[in-house]
Design a protein around this motif. Structure first.
Motif, PDB file in Angstrom:
ATOM      1  N   CYS A   1     -59.177 -89.642   5.492  1.00  0.00           N
ATOM      2  CA  CYS A   1     -58.386 -90.340   6.295  1.00  0.00           C
ATOM      3  C   CYS A   1     -59.996 -90.773   7.807  1.00  0.00           C
ATOM      4  O   CYS A   1     -61.172 -90.341   7.460  1.00  0.00           O
ATOM      5  N   CYS A   2     -59.510 -91.818   8.830  1.00  0.00           N
ATOM      6  CA  CYS A   2     -60.022 -92.080   9.954  1.00  0.00           C
ATOM      7  C   CYS A   2     -61.393 -92.885   9.065  1.00  0.00           C
ATOM      8  O   CYS A   2     -62.576 -92.512   9.101  1.00  0.00           O
ATOM      9  N   THR A   3     -61.507 -94.379   8.439  1.00  0.00           N
ATOM     10  CA  THR A   3     -62.078 -94.652   7.802  1.00  0.00           C
ATOM     11  C   THR A   3     -63.564 -95.341   9.384  1.00  0.00           C
ATOM     12  O   THR A   3     -62.532 -96.116   9.388  1.00  0.00           O
ATOM     13  N   LEU A   4     -64.194 -95.360   8.780  1.00  0.00           N
ATOM     14  CA  LEU A   4     -65.584 -96.187   9.657  1.00  0.00           C
ATOM     15  C   LEU A   4     -65.577 -97.095   9.180  1.00  0.00           C
ATOM     16  O   LEU A   4     -66.514 -97.467   8.827  1.00  0.00           O
ATOM     17  N   ARG A   5     -65.544 -98.336   9.975  1.00  0.00           N
ATOM     18  CA  ARG A   5     -66.324 -99.603  10.047  1.00  0.00           C
ATOM     19  C   ARG A   5     -66.885 -99.789  10.856  1.00  0.00           C
ATOM     20  O   ARG A   5     -67.322 -99.397  12.102  1.00  0.00           O
ATOM     21  N   VAL A   6     -68.200-100.038  10.438  1.00  0.00           N
ATOM     22  CA  VAL A   6     -69.362-100.719  11.528  1.00  0.00           C
ATOM     23  C   VAL A   6     -70.034-101.701  11.480  1.00  0.00           C
ATOM     24  O   VAL A   6     -70.537-101.861  10.071  1.00  0.00           O
ATOM     25  N   GLU A   7     -70.786-102.324  12.638  1.00  0.00           N
ATOM     26  CA  GLU A   7     -71.230-104.180  12.742  1.00  0.00           C
ATOM     27  C   GLU A   7     -72.148-103.777  13.594  1.00  0.00           C
ATOM     28  O   GLU A   7     -71.997-102.716  14.641  1.00  0.00           O
ATOM     29  N   PHE A   8     -73.020-104.406  13.119  1.00  0.00           N
ATOM     30  CA  PHE A   8     -73.918-104.505  14.745  1.00  0.00           C
ATOM     31  C   PHE A   8     -73.377-105.504  15.867  1.00  0.00           C
ATOM     32  O   PHE A   8     -72.469-106.464  15.209  1.00  0.00           O
ATOM     33  N   SER A   9     -73.587-105.231  16.851  1.00  0.00           N
ATOM     34  CA  SER A   9     -72.668-106.154  18.064  1.00  0.00           C
ATOM     35  C   SER A   9     -73.497-107.272  18.528  1.00  0.00           C
ATOM     36  O   SER A   9     -74.621-107.179  18.495  1.00  0.00           O
ATOM     37  N   LYS A  10     -73.033-108.427  19.542  1.00  0.00           N
ATOM     38  CA  LYS A  10     -74.152-109.088  19.918  1.00  0.00           C
ATOM     39  C   LYS A  10     -74.713-108.961  21.344  1.00  0.00           C
ATOM     40  O   LYS A  10     -75.490-108.776  21.272  1.00  0.00           O
ATOM     41  N   LEU A  11     -74.183-107.500  21.826  1.00  0.00           N
ATOM     42  CA  LEU A  11     -74.470-106.208  22.883  1.00  0.00           C
ATOM     43  C   LEU A  11     -75.415-106.481  22.405  1.00  0.00           C
ATOM     44  O   LEU A  11     -76.084-105.901  21.480  1.00  0.00           O
ATOM     45  N   THR A  12     -76.438-106.291  23.800  1.00  0.00           N
ATOM     46  CA  THR A  12     -77.979-105.849  23.304  1.00  0.00           C
ATOM     47  C   THR A  12     -78.167-104.258  24.322  1.00  0.00           C
ATOM     48  O   THR A  12     -78.660-104.004  24.016  1.00  0.00           O
ATOM     49  N   SER A  13     -76.864-104.332  25.227  1.00  0.00           N
ATOM     50  CA  SER A  13     -77.276-103.584  26.367  1.00  0.00           C
ATOM     51  C   SER A  13     -76.226-103.138  26.763  1.00  0.00           C
ATOM     52  O   SER A  13     -75.058-104.036  26.736  1.00  0.00           O
ATOM     53  N   LEU A  14     -75.249-101.204  27.135  1.00  0.00           N
ATOM     54  CA  LEU A  14     -74.028-101.358  27.359  1.00  0.00           C
ATOM     55  C   LEU A  14     -73.965-100.891  29.104  1.00  0.00           C
ATOM     56  O   LEU A  14     -75.009-100.709  29.262  1.00  0.00           O
ATOM     57  N   ASN A  15     -72.997-101.570  29.803  1.00  0.00           N
ATOM     58  CA  ASN A  15     -72.981-100.695  31.314  1.00  0.00           C
ATOM     59  C   ASN A  15     -71.972 -99.773  30.988  1.00  0.00           C
ATOM     60  O   ASN A  15     -70.611-100.338  31.230  1.00  0.00           O
ATOM     61  N   VAL A  16     -72.396 -98.521  31.419  1.00  0.00           N
ATOM     62  CA  VAL A  16     -71.378 -97.900  31.817  1.00  0.00           C
ATOM     63  C   VAL A  16     -71.405 -97.484  32.958  1.00  0.00           C
ATOM     64  O   VAL A  16     -72.189 -96.618  33.263  1.00  0.00           O
ATOM     65  N   LYS A  17     -70.081 -97.329  33.693  1.00  0.00           N
ATOM     66  CA  LYS A  17     -69.559 -96.846  35.098  1.00  0.00           C
ATOM     67  C   LYS A  17     -69.171 -95.478  35.409  1.00  0.00           C
ATOM     68  O   LYS A  17     -69.110 -94.900  36.501  1.00  0.00           O
ATOM     69  N   TYR A  18     -68.988 -95.130  34.600  1.00  0.00           N
ATOM     70  CA  TYR A  18     -67.464 -93.916  34.009  1.00  0.00           C
ATOM     71  C   TYR A  18     -67.700 -93.187  33.318  1.00  0.00           C
ATOM     72  O   TYR A  18     -68.475 -92.913  31.964  1.00  0.00           O
ATOM     73  N   ASN A  19     -68.503 -91.530  33.906  1.00  0.00           N
ATOM     74  CA  ASN A  19     -68.623 -90.628  32.363  1.00  0.00           C
ATOM     75  C   ASN A  19     -66.786 -89.674  32.005  1.00  0.00           C
ATOM     76  O   ASN A  19     -66.888 -89.285  32.855  1.00  0.00           O
ATOM     77  N   ASN A  20     -65.978 -90.612  31.280  1.00  0.00           N
ATOM     78  CA  ASN A  20     -65.230 -89.496  30.803  1.00  0.00           C
ATOM     79  C   ASN A  20     -64.867 -89.638  30.069  1.00  0.00           C
ATOM     80  O   ASN A  20     -65.209 -89.958  28.758  1.00  0.00           O
ATOM     81  N   ASP A  21     -63.717 -89.172  29.167  1.00  0.00           N
ATOM     82  CA  ASP A  21     -63.607 -89.700  27.761  1.00  0.00           C
ATOM     83  C   ASP A  21     -63.264 -90.361  27.194  1.00  0.00           C
ATOM     84  O   ASP A  21     -62.859 -90.671  25.453  1.00  0.00           O
ATOM     85  N   LYS A  22     -63.139 -91.688  27.971  1.00  0.00           N
ATOM     86  CA  LYS A  22     -63.142 -92.659  27.372  1.00  0.00           C
ATOM     87  C   LYS A  22     -64.716 -93.764  26.992  1.00  0.00           C
ATOM     88  O   LYS A  22     -65.404 -94.144  26.391  1.00  0.00           O
ATOM     89  N   SER A  23     -65.678 -93.256  28.125  1.00  0.00           N
ATOM     90  CA  SER A  23     -66.913 -94.233  28.265  1.00  0.00           C
ATOM     91  C   SER A  23     -67.846 -93.040  28.755  1.00  0.00           C
ATOM     92  O   SER A  23     -67.544 -92.106  29.492  1.00  0.00           O
ATOM     93  N   ARG A  24     -69.109 -93.267  28.707  1.00  0.00           N
ATOM     94  CA  ARG A  24     -69.933 -92.131  28.400  1.00  0.00           C
ATOM     95  C   ARG A  24     -71.065 -92.915  28.591  1.00  0.00           C
ATOM     96  O   ARG A  24     -71.945 -93.087  27.589  1.00  0.00           O
ATOM     97  N   ASP A  25     -72.459 -92.118  29.535  1.00  0.00           N
ATOM     98  CA  ASP A  25     -73.860 -92.891  29.613  1.00  0.00           C
ATOM     99  C   ASP A  25     -74.584 -91.255  29.285  1.00  0.00           C
ATOM    100  O   ASP A  25     -74.413 -90.606  30.528  1.00  0.00           O
ATOM    101  N   PHE A  26     -75.243 -91.270  28.149  1.00  0.00           N
ATOM    102  CA  PHE A  26     -75.736 -89.348  28.016  1.00  0.00           C
ATOM    103  C   PHE A  26     -77.029 -89.558  29.123  1.00  0.00           C
ATOM    104  O   PHE A  26     -77.445 -88.130  28.958  1.00  0.00           O
ATOM    105  N   THR A  27     -77.452 -90.319  29.367  1.00  0.00           N
ATOM    106  CA  THR A  27     -78.448 -90.685  30.553  1.00  0.00           C
ATOM    107  C   THR A  27     -78.169 -90.399  31.521  1.00  0.00           C
ATOM    108  O   THR A  27     -79.668 -89.755  32.276  1.00  0.00           O
TER     109      THR A  27
END
Length: 525
Positions: A222-248
């Motif tokens: 179960c939990c099958t991954l479908r992986v494709e390239f995004s049109k975005l070239t960079s992500l803007n993360v405002k919050y570190n929590n269980d929904k979003s994370r900027d590891f830097t």
């Protein structure tokens, strides 16, 4: 010593004063040159450079393919320290192989007279330029010569189908880190599907991950991954929590309120038959970096699902992807090169308490220049390590690394300890007990300027300047906040002085039932 013979890695070993901790050893001194071991023989120069680029400019590279080793030189020692600290808790992978990074004994890389350095210099220029936004992806090399795919983004879009078990951000981080440095992840539910955007340091990593993982099941059946390239070239993360994370950026706030599981995940848990499902289970994976702010009970169960009271027998799932292994949550730090004449458990409690709630401190009985510090969780340990490693305390440059010990043992009753072990778990001085506290947003690296608060109305600037001067510190500048005289900034002679002053004067009794609060400031006077 030449580059060929430098291979030794210093590890923590077992053992205390009472045979439990005595083998803890310090790593070698920081250097802006880093030694990378177990590099796959087919690796490209660009892939090695991309390990360092998220942390700062890479100024030189030496790739020893025959020895499965490489050396990279960062523009600054600070960038190298940040990089080593990050990779201490999240092992980097190149071409699905784990690689190991440590400080080199060399202070710089001299490669002018070495053969085959043309490719290395070309890769340095290409990757650094791309990361600083001076070059479009479509202008990069083709995949056939080991470079990037034309027009390819470092951001992947993931869809998880057949979602019988919740898939956490940490599980995605662990899977995709096998293919390179994951910088940012954002998860969301769209069209009733659990989806994520994931940004790598290098488009080549994204290419390898897409090829390897598209169509794979995360859990058995179960939990099958479908992986494709995004049109975005960079992500803007405002919050570190269980929904979003900027590891830097470990300094980001967690956002307002406690995050909740999305409806898709809740329905997965509410559906009958999940626990007694024929599949062996779900989240047997702990986060590489657990976030205290997310309100999840990280310690009770691997996989960040402790608050859902699912029997542990149902939580021992295996990844079908080869080579996945649980990551331990480590919240204990090893601090070495301390000044044994000046250090105390209380002093370490106050200093490390700037970056998280310190539960226990143990100065090692037979090696008093070393101490173990148990933080409330792994995130706070990571934060303290990234800000305090390499700082000067009592005239010595301290080293802070993650210890392999998961707890600090208190001495048994009647055991001789000389007051070297202290339990601070019930201390009223913890700064981060209240969820959503402003303290989470005011965490800064040590600086010569201190932020003072909780000042009584009658206190004058001369009184506070004299307080610091009489304690032996050089006061260079002082100013009250214009709108709020309960707060002030004071600039001392050096960062080392400010660190010491924070230890000495935080919680100092100013009278009128006010105790001084001292933090590092991002401002200058």
């Amino acid at each position: 010593m030449d580059f060929k013979t430098e291979v030794r890695r210093k590890k923590e070993a077992n053992g205390t004063d009472d045979k439990k901790y005595k083998g803890e050893r310090s790593p070698c001194d920081p250097s802006r040159v880093l030694h990378i071991r177990r590099v796959p023989i087919e690796v490209s120069e660009a892939e090695v450079v991309s390990l360092g680029v998220p942390f700062g400019k890479v100024t030189n590279l030496l790739l020893l393919k025959g020895k499965n080793q490489a050396f990279i030189e960062m523009a600054s020692e600070e960038a190298a320290i940040t990089m080593v600290n990050y990779y201490t808790t999240a092992t980097p992978h190149v071409r699905n192989q784990p690689v190991y990074i440590q400080y080199s004994n060399h202070r710089e890389l001299k490669t002018d007279n070495l053969p085959n350095q043309g490719r290395a210099q070309a890769a340095l220029q290409a990757v650094n330029a791309m990361h600083s936004g001076n070059m479009t992806l479509s202008g990069t090399a083709t995949a056939s010569d080991g470079g990037m795919m034309p027009g390819q983004s470092p951001v992947l879009r993931l869809i998880v189908e057949n979602l019988y078990y919740p898939v956490s951000l940490e599980v995605l981080h662990q899977i995709f880190s096998k293919f390179g440095t994951v910088l940012k992840i954002i998860t969301f539910t769209k069209n009733n599907q659990f989806q994520a955007l994931l940004q790598y340091a290098d488009p080549m990593n994204a290419h390898h991950a897409k090829v390897a993982l598209d169509g794979q099941n995360i859990y058995n059946g179960c939990c099958t991954l479908r992986v494709e390239f995004s049109k975005l070239t960079s992500l803007n993360v405002k919050y570190n929590n269980d929904k979003s994370r900027d590891f830097t950026r470990l300094d980001l706030p967690s956002g307002d309120g406690q995050p909740t599981l999305d409806p898709t995940m809740q329905s997965a848990f509410g559906a009958p038959g999940i626990i007694s499902s024929p599949y062996p289970g779900a989240a047997g994976f702990a986060p590489a970096i657990g976030f205290h702010q997310a309100g999840l009970s990280m310690q009770t169960m691997p996989g960040a699902l402790g608050h859902l009271t699912i029997p542990s027998s149902a939580m021992t799932g295996r990844m079908t992807i080869h080579g996945m292994a649980p990551t331990a949550i480590h919240s204990v730090l090893l601090v070495s090169n301390l000044n044994p004449e000046s250090i105390s458990p209380h002093g370490l409690f106050i200093l490390f308490g700037v970056y998280g709630d310190v539960h226990r401190v143990k100065i090692l009985f037979n090696k008093k220049e070393n101490a173990l510090i148990q933080m409330a969780d792994a995130t706070q340990a990571q934060l303290a390590m990234s800000h305090l490693n390499g700082q000067r305390l009592h005239g010595k440059v301290i080293r802070v690394t993650i210890s392999k010990h998961q707890t600090v043992q208190l001495p048994r009753e009647g055991q001789e300890d000389q007051g070297l072990t202290k339990d601070f778990s019930g201390s009223p001085l913890h700064r981060f007990k209240k969820p959503g506290s402003k303290n989470f947003q005011n965490i800064f690296p040590p600086s010569a300027t201190l932020h003072l608060s909780n000042i009584p109305p009658s206190t004058t600037d001369d009184f506070l300047k004299d307080l610091f001067a009489s304690s032996g510190y050089t006061v260079k500048a002082f100013k009250f906040f214009q709108k709020d005289r309960k707060m002030a900034l004071i600039q001392l002679g050096s960062v080392e002085e400010a660190i010491q002053a924070l230890i000495d004067l935080h919680n100092h009794d100013l009278g009128e039932n006010h105790h001084l609060r001292v933090s590092f400031s991002k401002s200058t006077i």
